[in-house]
Design an enzyme around this catalytic site. Sequence first.
Site, PDB file in Angstrom:
ATOM      1  N   CYS A   1      -2.359 -12.220 -17.248  1.00 14.06           N
ATOM      2  CA  CYS A   1      -1.857 -13.496 -17.775  1.00 14.06           C
ATOM      3  C   CYS A   1      -1.205 -13.336 -19.144  1.00 14.06           C
ATOM      4  CB  CYS A   1      -2.998 -14.517 -17.836  1.00 14.06           C
ATOM      5  SG  CYS A   1      -3.673 -14.867 -16.205  1.00 14.06           S
TER       6      CYS A   1
ATOM      7  N   HIS B   1      -2.214 -19.693 -23.609  1.00  9.56           N
ATOM      8  CA  HIS B   1      -2.252 -19.496 -22.159  1.00  9.56           C
ATOM      9  C   HIS B   1      -3.249 -20.495 -21.566  1.00  9.56           C
ATOM     10  CE1 HIS B   1      -2.977 -17.993 -18.236  1.00  9.56           C
ATOM     11  NE2 HIS B   1      -4.167 -17.490 -18.533  1.00  9.56           N
TER      12      HIS B   1
ATOM     13  N   ASN C   1      -4.245 -22.588 -13.895  1.00 14.40           N
ATOM     14  CA  ASN C   1      -3.886 -21.315 -14.510  1.00 14.40           C
ATOM     15  C   ASN C   1      -2.775 -20.670 -13.680  1.00 14.40           C
ATOM     16  OD1 ASN C   1      -3.702 -18.658 -15.360  1.00 14.40           O
ATOM     17  ND2 ASN C   1      -5.914 -18.339 -15.523  1.00 14.40           N
TER      18      ASN C   1
HETATM   19  N1  COA Z   1     -17.972 -26.156  -8.027  1.00 10.37           N
HETATM   20  C1  COA Z   1     -19.303 -26.339  -8.110  1.00 10.37           C
HETATM   21  N2  COA Z   1     -20.138 -25.415  -8.626  1.00 10.37           N
HETATM   22  C2  COA Z   1     -19.598 -24.271  -9.055  1.00 10.37           C
HETATM   23  C3  COA Z   1     -18.208 -24.017  -8.986  1.00 10.37           C
HETATM   24  C4  COA Z   1     -17.404 -25.017  -8.428  1.00 10.37           C
HETATM   25  N3  COA Z   1     -16.063 -24.879  -8.311  1.00 10.37           N
HETATM   26  N4  COA Z   1     -17.965 -22.782  -9.497  1.00 10.37           N
HETATM   27  C5  COA Z   1     -19.157 -22.291  -9.877  1.00 10.37           C
HETATM   28  N5  COA Z   1     -20.128 -23.183  -9.611  1.00 10.37           N
HETATM   29  C6  COA Z   1     -21.562 -23.053  -9.847  1.00 10.37           C
HETATM   30  C7  COA Z   1     -21.992 -21.610  -9.813  1.00 10.37           C
HETATM   31  O1  COA Z   1     -22.240 -21.216  -8.468  1.00 10.37           O
HETATM   32  C8  COA Z   1     -23.226 -21.653 -10.651  1.00 10.37           C
HETATM   33  O2  COA Z   1     -24.273 -22.105  -9.855  1.00 10.37           O
HETATM   34  P1  COA Z   1     -25.615 -21.209  -9.739  1.00 10.37           P
HETATM   35  O3  COA Z   1     -26.130 -21.152 -11.137  1.00 10.37           O
HETATM   36  O4  COA Z   1     -26.430 -22.010  -8.790  1.00 10.37           O
HETATM   37  O5  COA Z   1     -25.155 -19.894  -9.203  1.00 10.37           O
HETATM   38  C9  COA Z   1     -22.952 -22.731 -11.682  1.00 10.37           C
HETATM   39  O6  COA Z   1     -21.850 -23.502 -11.169  1.00 10.37           O
HETATM   40  C10 COA Z   1     -22.560 -22.217 -13.034  1.00 10.37           C
HETATM   41  O7  COA Z   1     -21.608 -21.191 -12.855  1.00 10.37           O
HETATM   42  P2  COA Z   1     -20.946 -20.500 -14.084  1.00 10.37           P
HETATM   43  O8  COA Z   1     -20.021 -19.434 -13.594  1.00 10.37           O
HETATM   44  O9  COA Z   1     -22.033 -20.103 -15.069  1.00 10.37           O
HETATM   45  O10 COA Z   1     -20.137 -21.713 -14.709  1.00 10.37           O
HETATM   46  P3  COA Z   1     -19.357 -21.757 -16.082  1.00 10.37           P
HETATM   47  O11 COA Z   1     -19.804 -22.937 -16.848  1.00 10.37           O
HETATM   48  O12 COA Z   1     -19.318 -20.423 -16.769  1.00 10.37           O
HETATM   49  O13 COA Z   1     -17.883 -22.059 -15.613  1.00 10.37           O
HETATM   50  C11 COA Z   1     -15.800 -20.965 -15.195  1.00 10.37           C
HETATM   51  C12 COA Z   1     -17.228 -21.170 -14.734  1.00 10.37           C
HETATM   52  C13 COA Z   1     -15.130 -19.980 -14.233  1.00 10.37           C
HETATM   53  C14 COA Z   1     -15.068 -22.271 -15.154  1.00 10.37           C
HETATM   54  C15 COA Z   1     -15.810 -20.407 -16.641  1.00 10.37           C
HETATM   55  O14 COA Z   1     -16.703 -19.334 -16.753  1.00 10.37           O
HETATM   56  C16 COA Z   1     -14.452 -19.958 -17.049  1.00 10.37           C
HETATM   57  O15 COA Z   1     -13.541 -20.724 -17.183  1.00 10.37           O
HETATM   58  N6  COA Z   1     -14.272 -18.650 -17.325  1.00 10.37           N
HETATM   59  C17 COA Z   1     -12.988 -18.126 -17.661  1.00 10.37           C
HETATM   60  C18 COA Z   1     -12.154 -17.990 -16.418  1.00 10.37           C
HETATM   61  C19 COA Z   1     -10.720 -17.659 -16.732  1.00 10.37           C
HETATM   62  O16 COA Z   1     -10.146 -18.248 -17.594  1.00 10.37           O
HETATM   63  N7  COA Z   1     -10.135 -16.710 -15.995  1.00 10.37           N
HETATM   64  C20 COA Z   1      -8.794 -16.345 -16.110  1.00 10.37           C
HETATM   65  C21 COA Z   1      -8.538 -15.628 -17.396  1.00 10.37           C
HETATM   66  S1  COA Z   1      -6.830 -15.354 -17.619  1.00 10.37           S
END
Ligand code: COA
Length: 320
Positions: free
Chosen positions: A115, A242, A272
């Site tokens: 990205c 970004h 994204n």
């Molecule tokens: N809907 C419902 N529940 C979801 C879900 C969705 N779309 N995605 C994940 N969950 C659940 C998970 O399964 C987890 O449940 P569990 O604890 O029972 O396993 C819970 O939500 C928490 O997951 P977690 O990954 O800790 O959530 P988070 O608050 O960290 O948010 C992201 C997840 C991906 C949104 C966040 O980590 C993020 O934005 N990271 C950066 C990603 C990014 O920018 N990537 C590209 C970079 S260029």
Amino acid sequence: MMQPSNEPDSAVICGIGAALPPAIVSNTQLSAHLDTSDEWIRSRTGIAQRHIADIGSGTADLAVQAAEKVTGCAPVQALVLATTTPDRCCPAIATTVASRLGLGGVPAFDLAAGCTGFLYALATAAGFIAARVAEAVLVIGVDRLSTLPAPSDRRTVPLFGDGAGAMVLRRGQAWEDGALGPMVLGSDGTHADLIEAARPGTLRMQGADVFRHATARMSAASTQAVAAAGWRMEDIDRLVPHQANARITSFVARQLALPTDRQLHNIDTVGNTGAASLPLLLAQADGDGRLKAGHRLVLTAFGAGLTWGATTLTWPDLTC
Ligand code: COA
């Protein structure tokens, strides 16, 4: 007769355009076949919908649509195309895009830096101008990131959308509006496993770690780029980050002490879009007046690799 200038040449933006596939998929539509909800996606990411390309249309098609909006801005003599989702491994899609645009045998190649690809491509294009490879360079950021996650993976599917942005850089002077400032770029392959895909449908991402690295790297790169330009952070009118996640970009803005009204975003409507994210945001904000000539910007990005970067510029009056 013109006196030779002592100033080194700079790369100056003279046109910007973008393209999005027409099909929009809302969070509610996603939750019909994925164990998720509109509330979860909005509150954790800021995303309400994303644009998804049809199966029949490729990354090159999106790139051509965005580029057609800017190729008239200057006689383009090279193409740098940033993407992580080309239609094929070999050859580069840039050569097809250049031919379809009628650019007539110019140097053209793909660049993969996740990205952060668009910032790497801007730096490369500026190098082409400095090395006198070209007087004007077309830079495209394009991705169909919707193709990377496994369709059943609720952790990644909601995050990504498809899109393209294109910019033309021409030879100019550092004092001109639109001149690219010093470029900060970096990478760390020891964390390559945090965002990884061997082929479409196999994306694996460690979201929480990505979140931590993204905020730290974008904040540090922005601070370095602003200092290298000889500016102060309080002089920045618009942070252009970004669009990975609204919580990541708000966190970065807070770390840089930039108020919310100085932050550009469009993640709510496009998700994204990878290498397309920055030019798409700039094109939309220029079009709707959130970005005005004379605004001082810091652009920053982070992505798979890991890669990151930042640069500064004063937004020009784009008549093209
Ligand atoms: N809907 C419902 N529940 C979801 C879900 C969705 N779309 N995605 C994940 N969950 C659940 C998970 O399964 C987890 O449940 P569990 O604890 O029972 O396993 C819970 O939500 C928490 O997951 P977690 O990954 O800790 O959530 P988070 O608050 O960290 O948010 C992201 C997840 C991906 C949104 C966040 O980590 C993020 O934005 N990271 C950066 C990603 C990014 O920018 N990537 C590209 C970079 S260029």
